[in-house]
Structure formats: C-alpha cells, structure tokens
Design a protein around this motif. Structure first.
Motif, short mmCIF file in Angstrom:
data_model
loop_
_atom_site.label_atom_id
_atom_site.label_comp_id
_atom_site.label_asym_id
_atom_site.label_seq_id
_atom_site.Cartn_x
_atom_site.Cartn_y
_atom_site.Cartn_z
N ARG A 1 0.83 -1.22 0.00
CA ARG A 1 0.00 0.00 0.00
C ARG A 1 0.87 1.26 0.00
O ARG A 1 0.57 2.24 -0.70
CB ARG A 1 -0.91 0.02 1.23
CG ARG A 1 -2.19 -0.76 1.10
CD ARG A 1 -3.13 -0.41 2.24
NE ARG A 1 -3.67 0.94 2.11
CZ ARG A 1 -4.27 1.62 3.09
NH1 ARG A 1 -4.38 1.07 4.29
NH2 ARG A 1 -4.74 2.82 2.89
N ILE A 2 1.93 1.24 0.78
CA ILE A 2 2.81 2.42 0.84
C ILE A 2 3.46 2.66 -0.52
O ILE A 2 3.52 3.80 -1.00
CB ILE A 2 3.87 2.23 1.94
CG1 ILE A 2 3.22 2.23 3.32
CG2 ILE A 2 4.94 3.33 1.86
CD1 ILE A 2 4.15 1.85 4.45
N VAL A 3 3.94 1.60 -1.15
CA VAL A 3 4.57 1.75 -2.47
C VAL A 3 3.57 2.32 -3.48
O VAL A 3 3.89 3.24 -4.25
CB VAL A 3 5.12 0.38 -2.94
CG1 VAL A 3 5.52 0.45 -4.42
CG2 VAL A 3 6.31 -0.04 -2.10
N ARG A 4 2.36 1.79 -3.49
CA ARG A 4 1.35 2.29 -4.43
C ARG A 4 0.99 3.74 -4.13
O ARG A 4 0.74 4.52 -5.06
CB ARG A 4 0.11 1.40 -4.38
CG ARG A 4 0.34 -0.02 -4.90
CD ARG A 4 -0.96 -0.77 -5.10
NE ARG A 4 -0.73 -2.14 -5.51
CZ ARG A 4 -0.45 -2.51 -6.76
NH1 ARG A 4 -0.39 -1.59 -7.71
NH2 ARG A 4 -0.25 -3.78 -7.06
N ILE B 1 9.79 -13.37 1.31
CA ILE B 1 8.47 -13.65 0.76
C ILE B 1 7.50 -12.52 1.08
O ILE B 1 6.61 -12.21 0.30
CB ILE B 1 7.96 -15.00 1.31
CG1 ILE B 1 6.61 -15.33 0.70
CG2 ILE B 1 7.89 -14.99 2.82
CD1 ILE B 1 6.09 -16.69 1.10
N ASN B 2 7.71 -11.85 2.22
CA ASN B 2 6.83 -10.74 2.59
C ASN B 2 7.07 -9.50 1.74
O ASN B 2 6.28 -8.56 1.78
CB ASN B 2 7.04 -10.38 4.07
CG ASN B 2 8.48 -10.04 4.39
OD1 ASN B 2 9.40 -10.68 3.87
ND2 ASN B 2 8.70 -9.06 5.22
N ASP B 3 8.14 -9.50 0.95
CA ASP B 3 8.44 -8.35 0.10
C ASP B 3 7.88 -8.49 -1.31
O ASP B 3 7.87 -7.52 -2.07
CB ASP B 3 9.97 -8.15 0.00
CG ASP B 3 10.60 -7.81 1.33
OD1 ASP B 3 9.99 -7.02 2.08
OD2 ASP B 3 11.70 -8.31 1.63
N ALA B 4 7.42 -9.69 -1.68
CA ALA B 4 6.99 -9.93 -3.05
C ALA B 4 5.88 -9.00 -3.52
O ALA B 4 5.95 -8.46 -4.64
CB ALA B 4 6.58 -11.39 -3.24
N PRO B 5 4.82 -8.74 -2.72
CA PRO B 5 3.78 -7.82 -3.20
C PRO B 5 4.31 -6.43 -3.49
O PRO B 5 3.94 -5.81 -4.50
CB PRO B 5 2.76 -7.81 -2.05
CG PRO B 5 2.97 -9.10 -1.33
CD PRO B 5 4.44 -9.35 -1.43
N ALA B 6 5.16 -5.91 -2.62
CA ALA B 6 5.72 -4.57 -2.83
C ALA B 6 6.67 -4.55 -4.02
O ALA B 6 6.73 -3.56 -4.76
CB ALA B 6 6.43 -4.09 -1.56
N LEU B 7 7.42 -5.62 -4.22
CA LEU B 7 8.32 -5.70 -5.38
C LEU B 7 7.52 -5.61 -6.68
O LEU B 7 7.94 -4.95 -7.63
CB LEU B 7 9.12 -7.01 -5.35
CG LEU B 7 10.28 -7.08 -4.37
CD1 LEU B 7 10.76 -8.51 -4.20
CD2 LEU B 7 11.44 -6.19 -4.85
N ARG B 8 6.38 -6.28 -6.72
CA ARG B 8 5.55 -6.23 -7.93
C ARG B 8 4.91 -4.87 -8.12
O ARG B 8 4.72 -4.41 -9.24
CB ARG B 8 4.47 -7.31 -7.85
CG ARG B 8 4.97 -8.72 -8.12
CD ARG B 8 3.81 -9.63 -8.53
NE ARG B 8 4.29 -10.96 -8.84
CZ ARG B 8 4.23 -11.97 -7.98
NH1 ARG B 8 3.74 -11.78 -6.80
NH2 ARG B 8 4.66 -13.17 -8.33
N ALA B 9 4.57 -4.22 -7.00
CA ALA B 9 3.87 -2.94 -7.09
C ALA B 9 4.81 -1.80 -7.48
O ALA B 9 4.37 -0.81 -8.06
CB ALA B 9 3.20 -2.61 -5.75
N ALA B 10 6.09 -1.92 -7.19
CA ALA B 10 7.04 -0.83 -7.43
C ALA B 10 7.28 -0.64 -8.93
O ALA B 10 7.10 -1.55 -9.74
CB ALA B 10 8.35 -1.11 -6.71
#
Length: 918
Positions: free
Chosen positions: A644-647, A663-672
């Motif tokens: 959410r922060i990255v978006r 593994i907890n970084d994968a959503p943010a990696l995709r969003a960046a």
C-alpha cells in the motif's frame, strides 16, 4: 513500430514464470481467455486423474519413489522430455533473424526506392540505396545478436532453484531389485539437493517451504499447513490451503486441493510433492504459448519511444506529399519529384532508432553486470535511472546480513539456558523458511554446546510461520508422557497467546502489572538496538499427532532471545551518495519501531517520524498518500501494508524502487516501478524483481542507479538529435522546393547524406555523460521531445538557408545548368551541420571545451565528416552526381558552422533556463 522483443522477451520468458504477467491487466486478459474449460482436454484429464490416483500407484506410473530419482535417471528423462522451461522462444536461425532485421517499414521503403531507381536506369542510386539497406540490416543484426547473447549470459547468472530428493545409483539398483526379485538391500538414504528449476523432470520429488515458487505442475504427497497463492491461475486473492488428498471431488483441475500449478508460490507451511508435468505441458505453459505469440503491453518507456517515432512518421506522411506537389508543379518533372519526396520520407524516418536503443540498453546491462547488478528486463534500466524514492527493508540493507544472538534471558532479564534450549529446538525442527534469526540461534547454540540437545527429542508436528500470526511453533517429545509445544515469535503476538509466565521455576498468572514490566524490559532492549523474540511453551498430553493454530493458546512465557543486527560500515556513505543523487530512502520494515529508530540514528538517516503498521491500517488511501510522502520510516508492517505504501508513493507521482529479499516483500516488489532483489533472496522475491543485486549493498545499488542514468541519457541524446535534425530538414526542403528552379538535392545524394549521418551516431551508446546529468533522476517525457524538436529544428534551417543564399548569389549556382554545384554545397554543409549537432545536443555545456565526447563517438563523427568532404572533392564525386567545390567555399562554410555552433549554444542556454535540459 518498435519492439524490444528480440532482446528481452525470450530472456524473460525462459527465466520467469509469474513475472511474465507483472501487468495484472495483461495476465487477467489471458486468464479470461483460457478459463479451465478451455484447457487442453488431455492435459486436464491427466491432471485430474493424477489427483485421484493413490500416491503409491502414481509414483509407480511415473517410475519414481518417495526417495526421488537418481541424477542419472533424471538426466535420461530430461533428454526425452526437454528442459522445464515455459514460453521459451527458441533462438531463430541466423537467416530468419536476418530477415526479421530487414523487414521493417524503413528498409521496405528504401528497397522500393532502389527498385524505382533501377527501373529508371539510375544504377548508381540503386547501388547506394541497396548499400544503405544492407548496412542498416547488418548493423541491426549484429547488435541484436550481441544483445541476445548478453541477455542469455546475464540470465545464466540468476536462476531459481527447487529442492528435490535425490538417490544414488545403489538406491536405484535396490529399487529395481526389490521390484523384480522382492529382496531387501541395504542402500544409502536419499538426500535433498537444490537443482535449477529448468532441470526438473516428471517423477522428481520436490520439497516445498514458504517462499518457494511452484516449479512445475505437482501432485501433493504430504502437506503441513501448506498455503499457496494461486491468484495468477484462478484470480483468488487469498492463499489456498493444499492437502495430500482432495477434499471434494471435481473434474476441474484448478479446484482440486492436492494439485499445485507452475507459476504459483508457497505462502506458508511445508509439503512434499511429485512433478507431473513440466515446461510447455503444464497449465501455465499452455497459457504462456498465447503470450509468446503476443507482444507484452508496452512500458512507459516504449510508449514514449513510439510516440516520438510516430510523430516523425506523421511529419513524413504530411511533408512528403507536400514536397511532391511543390516540386512537381514548380519543376515539372513529376518522376524526379516523386523520387525526391520518397527520399525525404526516408530521411524523416528514424530507421536507426531500434538499433540504437537496443544496443544502448544491452551495453548498459552488460556494464551493470560488471558492477554486480543483473538486469532481468532491459527496459527497466530507464526506471532505474528515473527512480527518486527507494523503499527498503532494514535487515541486510542498512545492517549487516548477519545477525548475532546477543542475549537469552528469562522474563526478568537474567541469563537462561532453558530459554536458549527451547529457542534452539524451535529453530532446529521447523521445516519452513529459516530466517536469519533461526540461523543465529542454531549457530550460537552449536558454538556454546558440546552436545546436541535435539538428539534427546523427536519431532511430533509443527505450526508454520505466517505473517498474520508472526510466530511459529513446533511440537516435540522428550519422553512418552507428554508433548512440548514451543512457540517463538514477535513479542506482542506471543504475549497474545500467553496466560502465564515462568518465574523462578514456577508458572505465575500474567497479570497487568507483570505485562507492563515485560513491555518495559523489552522496550529497554529495543532501545539498545536489540531485536527481541519471545519464547513460550506448554505441555500437552502425548495422545495427539496433529496440531493447529488453535493450539497456540494458554501458553507460558519463558523469556526472550535478543539479537544484535549491527549496521554496515558502508551504509552511511551509501545513504549520503543516494541523497546527493536525488534519491530519498524510506525504510519499510516489519521490525520493532524502537530497534528501527536506533539503527537509523546509527547510520545517519534523518528521521521524519515513525509510522506503525497499525496506524496505516486505519488510514484511507488519501490519508496514506500524504503520510507516505511526508514520513520516511515505517515499522511493524505487514506485506500488504508495504505494498500500500509503495502504491501511494507512485500515485503521488514518484518513480518508486523497492528493495527486498523475503516472501513478505513480493507484493511490494511487484507494485514498485522497479523491483530490486538479491541473488540470495527467496524464489518469489527474485521472480518479482526487475533488478538482481549480486551483493546486498546500497553502495552497489547507487552505482547501478548511476549507470542506469548514463544509459538513459545516451538514448535520449539520439532521440533528441534525430527529432530536431529531421524537423529542421523539413523546413529546409520546403523552402528550397518552393523557390529553387531545380531540386535542392538529388534523391541519391539525400539518401547518402542520411546514411552517413546515421553511421555517425552508432557510437552514441559508448559516449560520456556530463556529471550533472547523473545527479538527479531522469524522467522520460515524450512531450519534452516535441518541444525540443520545435525549438532546435529551425536553427539548422537558418543555416541551410544561409547556404542556399551563398550558393545562389556568391557562387552563381542559380540555374539548372549549375544545380550540381548548388547540390554539392548543400550536401557538405548539411552533412557537417547534422554531424555537429551530435556534439551540440549531447551536452548542455560548450562542446569540445567543457564537455568532450568519448573517443568512439568523436572518431566516428570525424570519419563521417571527412568521408562527406571526400565524396565531393575526391575523384568519385561524379558517381554521386556531385562536383568539387571552390576552396573559398570552405572559408564561408567555416563561418556558417561557427555561427551555427554559437546560435545553438545560445539557444541551449535559454532553453535550459526555461525548461531544463533533461
């Protein structure tokens, strides 16, 4: 019109899985097109049949056992079925690649012009135009071949792996003997081995844990709280639990709970599975075949390049007929006018753009690889250079990638061997993803103990870690009279399941007073920069063999293990360098806010307040957008909150990079805008990233950013040069066509001039870049290209007109009989001024004095200028229908070129003050 397909599509397709579909819109479209009922009937039937077959029968049909295949047997199967690669475009034969390099609109247009020239008996023009086509095609062929080779070499440096069971030849022989002779042989046990995903074959037994990519289509043999994210396949947003046996019968393979599909990933838990299908025979492979036949959605950079290209083409479409009409009506020779208009069309098309951009990106990727930065997607280099906000985790980035167990204490802070033993058992017996904290516990215990305490225990069960609970438990048995459930995790989450504390060997109620004392003591440890992990336990009757999250209740808090995560020496200078280059660093961590604040102070990161995940959870998107920009330290975050922060930062107009390895970084990696990971990261993090660092260091990242900006700056130079030069030529040609009684330049001459100009720019990828252009993020702004073109194009036209007047009045080249002299004069001036524009526009500074081009570019432009003069003054001038110019012409030419340089420099200063240079 423009595609990077030959350079990176097969690179990504052979390397990645879910990363193919980073654009959710594209992936959703393909998923909608290939609903389960559209799966291949044979594939669907095979998967459903495998799901309902007894495990023993399934393993027998695949020629494997629970102990796995031998390496030799796996090699034999691989030779038969091929590598486990999806959507892999086989390299084209050289002749087919050469054809693809030729068949672009620009070369087809030139070929048409050559054919017309040949048909009208203008053999010289046909030969020159043919040479132009040949040179353009061969240059692109060579550059793309090198780019593909570089991409393949880079791909080989980063590979995801799978853990499989392997047995040696003795075990293989024993299996066959047991099958045929029903005898028992003593063999070596099977062992676990990591192999590249592409080497998996049907029959391999795969060991799964949190963070793993599902490497093929699998049948689950055993599972413990195995949750898989399969949104890419089914669109389900929440992870799905998988079991060894299907809970509900179904003929839809995607709905069966004991099937796993390539391209999905393990969120939590552990399991054992057998490979059913690999490569193109998987469900993912069936979808990927659609993708390999379809170009990816264009990125922002590609879209911008396309906009500039089509702008020039629109000019061509409008101006070429206008030139045809003007020259046809004023000169009366419509055939000559048509050839000239076609030549103008060729001159206005950016035929070298694909080759220049491709070679620049490939060269940048190779240079980055020498700096230990691997580029997975070539066009990510542009975002790398444009990045102005870097979000990163704390552990291993600001701090050393090595955590030390500093203390193991009871609840009052006294040293406790019992707490260390419990923490050791928990870390030793868990089968999920062992993080740095587990490694620190195991290494500490091994150093300080002569006997392995785990030898006295046997494992009963485990409750794997997940990011909602933030704790994990193992159940062990030392004696047959009870089981011990040992829980280790974040303090607040462990306290939430505790009702008692262990105090002086006695269990006491967890009263509010004791709870306040615990929080005060742990806060003091946090303020010292120690990460505190709580340890709790409870005894259970020995009758059960399976435990769940519900059993984590009514526990006794035993004490804490505290870890020291010292900062890297390189962190402070790296943060200073990133700030100097216009990049703001924001910390996004799941760790405690006190520990995070302490580390930030030690590395010199100025804090503008700390925001907690619990506060973010209560914010609306608009509130978070404002907070995300204002503050720079965010602690106790969940994976979804990082995303959410990255978006929010992206929505505020920033180009956001995210650096993570878990593994907890994968959503943010995709969003960046640009995902950055490291080679030691979990599979799903590497899969989600655009950039892979071979060394987890902000200093390496800073070097990569600078190289990304250098690569982008060189691409932008060519685009600006081409756009402004072509736009200026439009004005020059229109004015000459309107007033001259003959063509200002013959089609052959115009094409030769254009060819030489293109050659002069081949060395741009190797050019130097002014230091000030590397200090700030560089954005791709196609609108700025259009404005630049309008400002600088007419400047060259002024001096073209000056050359017209010079040839007309001074050298009396004002009749059709003297048109060759006129055309020779404009040929030389046009070529030299166009070549000089390379040096004028490549820098905001004064060229040659304050900023000098790299030797390859300088040498190339000097060679082209000399060639142009030689073509006019040498013995072969008549082949190009040119003639030698009077020596005094070059005196006038020197004055024209000096005035051109002076006016362009003045225009640069004015333009840069008003609009900025880049």
């Amino acid at each position: 019109m423009f595609s990077f397909k030959n350079v990176y599509v097969r690179f990504i397709q052979s390397h990645g899985m879910a990363r193919h579909f980073r654009s959710l819109a594209i992936w959703d479209a393909f998923r909608r097109e290939a609903q389960p009922h559209e799966m291949s009937d044979q594939l669907s039937q095979r998967l459903v049949a495998a799901a309902h077959t007894a495990p023993e029968s399934l393993l027998a049909s695949l020629g494997t056992q629970l102990s796995g295949l031998s390496a030799e047997r796996a090699n034999l199967i691989r030779r038969e079925v091929g590598p486990n690669e999806v959507g892999h475009e086989k390299p084209m034969p050289w002749w087919l690649h050469l054809w693809h390099c030729y068949r672009n609109p620009f070369n087809l247009l030139l070929t048409l012009l050559a054919a017309v020239s040949y048909a009208t008996n203008d053999l010289r023009a046909a030969v020159v135009i043919g040479a132009m086509v040949l040179l353009s095609t061969v240059m692109r062929f060579v550059q793309e071949t090198r780019s593909n080779k570089a991409a393949d070499e880079l791909k080989a440096m980063v590979s995801n792996k799978a853990t499989v069971m392997r047995r040696d030849l003795a075990e293989e022989a024993a299996a066959e003997a047991r099958e045929f002779f029903e005898i028992q042989l003593h063999t070596k046990p099977a062992h676990q081995e990591e192999v590249p995903i592409r080497e998996l074959v049907p029959g391999d037994i795969v060991v799964l844990s949190a963070g793993d990519m599902i490497p093929a289509d699998l049948r689950v043999l055993s599972a413990k709280d195995l949750f898989v994210s399969q949104a890419a396949m089914t669109g389900e947003s929440l992870p799905v639990e998988k079991f060894a046996l299907p809970r509900q019968p179904s003929n839809n393979a995607l709905e069966l709970e004991n099937l796993l599909f390539m391209g999905t990933n393990v969120v939590s838990g552990a399991g054992l599975a057998v490979v059913l299908e690999t490569g193109g025979r998987t469900f993912f492979g069936a979808l990927a075949q659609r993708v390999t036949a379809t170009d990816r959605a264009p990125t922002a950079f590609q879209t911008g390049v396309n906009r500039v290209s089509w702008l020039l083409i629109r000019f061509m479409v409008v101006m070429s007929p206008l030139v045809l009409l003007l020259n046809g009506f004023t000169k009366g020779d419509w055939v000559e006018a048509a050839l000239f208009a076609l030549s103008i069309a060729v001159g206005l098309t950016p035929e070298m753009l694909p080759m220049i951009v491709t070679s620049t990106l490939a060269k940048g990727a190779v240079v980055l690889s020498r700096k230990r930065v691997i580029v997975k997607r070539l066009d990510a280099i542009q975002n790398f250079g444009a990045m102005n906000v870097l979000c990163t985790d704390k552990t291993g980035t600001l701090t050393q990638d090595k955590i030390f167990l500093e203390r193991h204490t009871d609840i009052h802070g006294n040293k406790s061997e019992e707490v260390l033993s419990l923490a050791y058992l928990n870390s030793h017996y868990q089968t999920g993803l062992k993080n740095l904290l587990d490694v620190a516990v195991l290494e500490h215990a091994e150093v300080h103990r002569s006997l392995d305490i785990a030898a006295n225990y046997k494992k009963v069960d485990e409750i794997p870690f997940d990011f909602q609970r933030r704790r994990m438990s193992v159940v062990v048995s030392e004696r047959d009279d009870h089981h011990e459930l040992i829980c280790k995790g974040a303090l607040e989450e462990v306290l939430a399941v505790c009702t008692r504390i262990r105090e002086d060997g006695q269990d006491m109620p967890l009263t509010p007073e004791r709870l306040a004392d615990i929080k005060q003591r742990t806060a003091a440890l946090n303020e010292q920069g120690l990460r505190v992990v709580a340890v709790a336990m409870k005894e259970e009757p020995p009758h059960r063999q399976a435990y769940s999250v519900a059993d984590e209740s009514n526990m006794t808090l035993m004490g804490y293990v505290a870890f020291l995560d010292p900062p890297k020496e390189s962190t402070e200078p790296a943060l200073t360098a990133l700030k100097a280059h216009g990049i703001e660093v924001k910390i996004l961590t799941g760790d405690n806010e006190l520990v995070t604040a302490k580390i930030c102070r030690e590395v010199g990161l100025e804090q503008r307040g700390v925001v907690l995940g619990s506060q973010i959870e209560a914010m609306s998107d608009s509130e978070l957008s404002e907070i995300a920009v204002k503050y720079n330290v965010f602690a106790k975050l969940s994976p979804a909150q990082k995303e959410r922060i990255v978006r929010s930062l992206k929505a505020a107009g920033n180009v956001v990079g995210f650096m993570g390895d878990g593994i907890n970084d994968a959503p943010a990696l995709r969003a960046a805008d640009i995902g950055i990971s490291v080679d030691s990261a979990v599979d799903i993090a590497k899969e989600a990233a655009d950039i892979i660092l071979l060394e987890k260091s902000l200093m390496v990242l800073e070097e990569g950013v600078i190289e990304g900006r250098r690569t982008f700056a060189n691409m932008l130079k060519y685009i600006k040069m081409t756009a402004s030069s072509n736009f200026g030529n439009v004005f020059s040609v229109l004015i000459a066509s309107a007033f001259l009684p003959f063509l200002p330049m013959l089609p052959l001459q115009l094409l030769v001039q254009n060819l030489l100009y293109d050659i002069s720019q081949v060395a741009i990828p190797f050019d130097n870049v002014d230091a000030e252009l590397l200090t700030q993020p560089q954005r791709w702004n196609p609108d700025d290209i259009g404005r630049f073109m309008v400002w600088f194009g007419p400047v060259s036209s002024l001096f073209d007109i000056a050359t017209y007047l010079l040839m007309w009045f001074v050298f009396s080249a004002n009749t059709p009989e003297h048109q060759t002299l006129f055309q020779s004069g404009w040929f030389v001036e046009g070529l030299l001024s166009q070549t000089l524009i390379v040096h004028m526009i490549r820098t905001r500074k004064i060229p040659f004095l304050q900023s000098r081009a790299a030797w390859p570019l300088l040498g190339m432009t000097l060679a082209v200028m000399a060639m142009g003069v030689f073509m006019v003054m040498g013995p072969f001038s008549h082949y190009f229908k040119l003639q030698a110019l009077p020596p005094v012409f070059f005196v006038y030419l020197a004055g024209i070129l000096m005035a051109y340089i002076a006016l362009t420099q003045a225009m640069k200063s004015f333009y840069a003050k008003r609009y900025g240079w880049q």
